[in-house]
Write a protein that holds these residues in place. Structure first.
Motif, PDB file in Angstrom:
ATOM      1  N   UNK A  88     -10.986 -18.243   6.207  1.00 33.99           N
ATOM      2  CA  UNK A  88     -11.274 -17.319   7.146  1.00 33.99           C
ATOM      3  C   UNK A  88     -11.110 -15.502   6.705  1.00 33.99           C
ATOM      4  N   UNK A  89     -12.537 -14.540   7.072  1.00 35.39           N
ATOM      5  CA  UNK A  89     -13.418 -14.551   7.213  1.00 35.39           C
ATOM      6  C   UNK A  89     -14.515 -15.241   6.455  1.00 35.39           C
ATOM      7  N   UNK A  90     -13.709 -16.186   5.237  1.00 38.59           N
ATOM      8  CA  UNK A  90     -15.032 -16.344   3.890  1.00 38.59           C
ATOM      9  C   UNK A  90     -15.696 -17.437   5.107  1.00 38.59           C
ATOM     10  N   UNK A  91     -15.431 -17.902   5.296  1.00 41.56           N
ATOM     11  CA  UNK A  91     -16.341 -19.436   5.670  1.00 41.56           C
ATOM     12  C   UNK A  91     -17.349 -19.317   7.304  1.00 41.56           C
ATOM     13  N   UNK A  92     -16.458 -18.155   7.966  1.00 40.68           N
ATOM     14  CA  UNK A  92     -18.165 -18.237   8.488  1.00 40.68           C
ATOM     15  C   UNK A  92     -19.057 -17.111   8.165  1.00 40.68           C
ATOM     16  N   UNK A  93     -18.510 -15.817   7.030  1.00 40.39           N
ATOM     17  CA  UNK A  93     -19.740 -15.426   6.412  1.00 40.39           C
ATOM     18  C   UNK A  93     -21.018 -15.917   5.927  1.00 40.39           C
TER      19      UNK A  93
END
Length: 256
Positions: free
Chosen positions: A163-168
């Motif tokens: 995170x935050x890349x999974x959410x992005x």
């Protein structure tokens, strides 16, 4: 696109249905397809096999398709020639700058296009906010990848884990409030080229005081439209960006 929708669009825009259907056969191929059977082509374009067969024969005669020995079809050499001609006349600025001018005019904020440069991001194109108070980075500025919405988006779609890349990656956008500059908020979307390679990130930025919920919702819809159009112009697939997700607290990064 379903046949009925394709035919309706062709009629409404004054197109020729046969031409639209033939182009749909070519569009049915993806980067993962070395070849496709007649049945699979028919399924993807929503037409009968006899109809698709007529189009494939015409496209093969013109060099846009090649019929393999096993009766499957692959894209033909004429498309490579057209691709080379397109690349020869392609200037990224011709597509990005009009999009940024639209963003700046309709959001009232600064708009920019960023690309990754090693472990930094560079502002490749820029249109400043029409308002007297705004966020004014300069074309050519090198900025961190891990601070600010455009950098986070570039990292996310380069495969950065956690995170935050999974959410992005789920949202297809990112919003930051005061992450790189305490007074600046930013929203960014990815732009894809052929093969869904990340070509860059487009975003708007301005004073945090102007990024209330209403403004954020407006900017997101506009950015989604602009990013889809730029992706299409660069040879990517804008449908991959389709998302009904709305901003949530997990999509926003605030300075604590």
């Amino acid at each position: 696109m379903p046949r009925e929708a394709l035919d309706l669009e062709a009629r409404e825009e004054g197109g020729v249905i046969a031409v639209e259907r033939a182009l749909a056969v070519l569009d049915a191929f993806t980067a993962a397809d070395r070849s496709l059977s007649l049945a699979e082509l028919a399924r993807r374009v929503g037409l009968s096999k006899p109809t698709v067969l007529r189009f494939t024969r015409s496209l093969a005669r013109a060099g846009y398709l090649v019929r393999n020995d096993d009766a499957t079809f692959r894209l033909g050499p004429k498309l490579a020639r057209l691709g080379n001609l397109y690349q020869a006349g392609f200037r990224l600025e011709d597509y990005v700058q009009p999009a940024l001018r639209r963003l700046a005019q309709e959001t009232g904020e600064s708009a920019a296009f960023y690309v990754r440069e090693s472990d930094m991001r560079v502002c490749l194109f820029r249109v400043d906010s029409p308002q007297s108070i705004g966020h004014h980075a300069r074309t050519g500025d090198l900025l961190p990848l891990d601070r600010g919405a455009p950098g986070r988006v570039l990292l996310a779609f380069a495969g950065e884990p956690g995170e935050p890349y999974d959410q992005i990656r789920r949202d297809f956008f990112h919003i930051t409030f005061g992450e790189r500059d305490p007074q600046v908020a930013a929203i960014a979307y990815p732009i894809f080229s052929y093969g869904q390679q990340v070509a860059g990130a487009v975003g708007v930025a301005g004073p945090t005081s102007r990024f209330d919920d209403e403004a954020v919702a407006h900017h997101l819809e506009l950015l989604k439209s602009v990013s889809a159009e730029l992706t299409r112009q660069l040879g990517g697939t804008p449908e991959s960006q389709a998302s009904t997700h709305r901003p949530s607290t997990s999509s926003r990064v605030r300075a604590d």
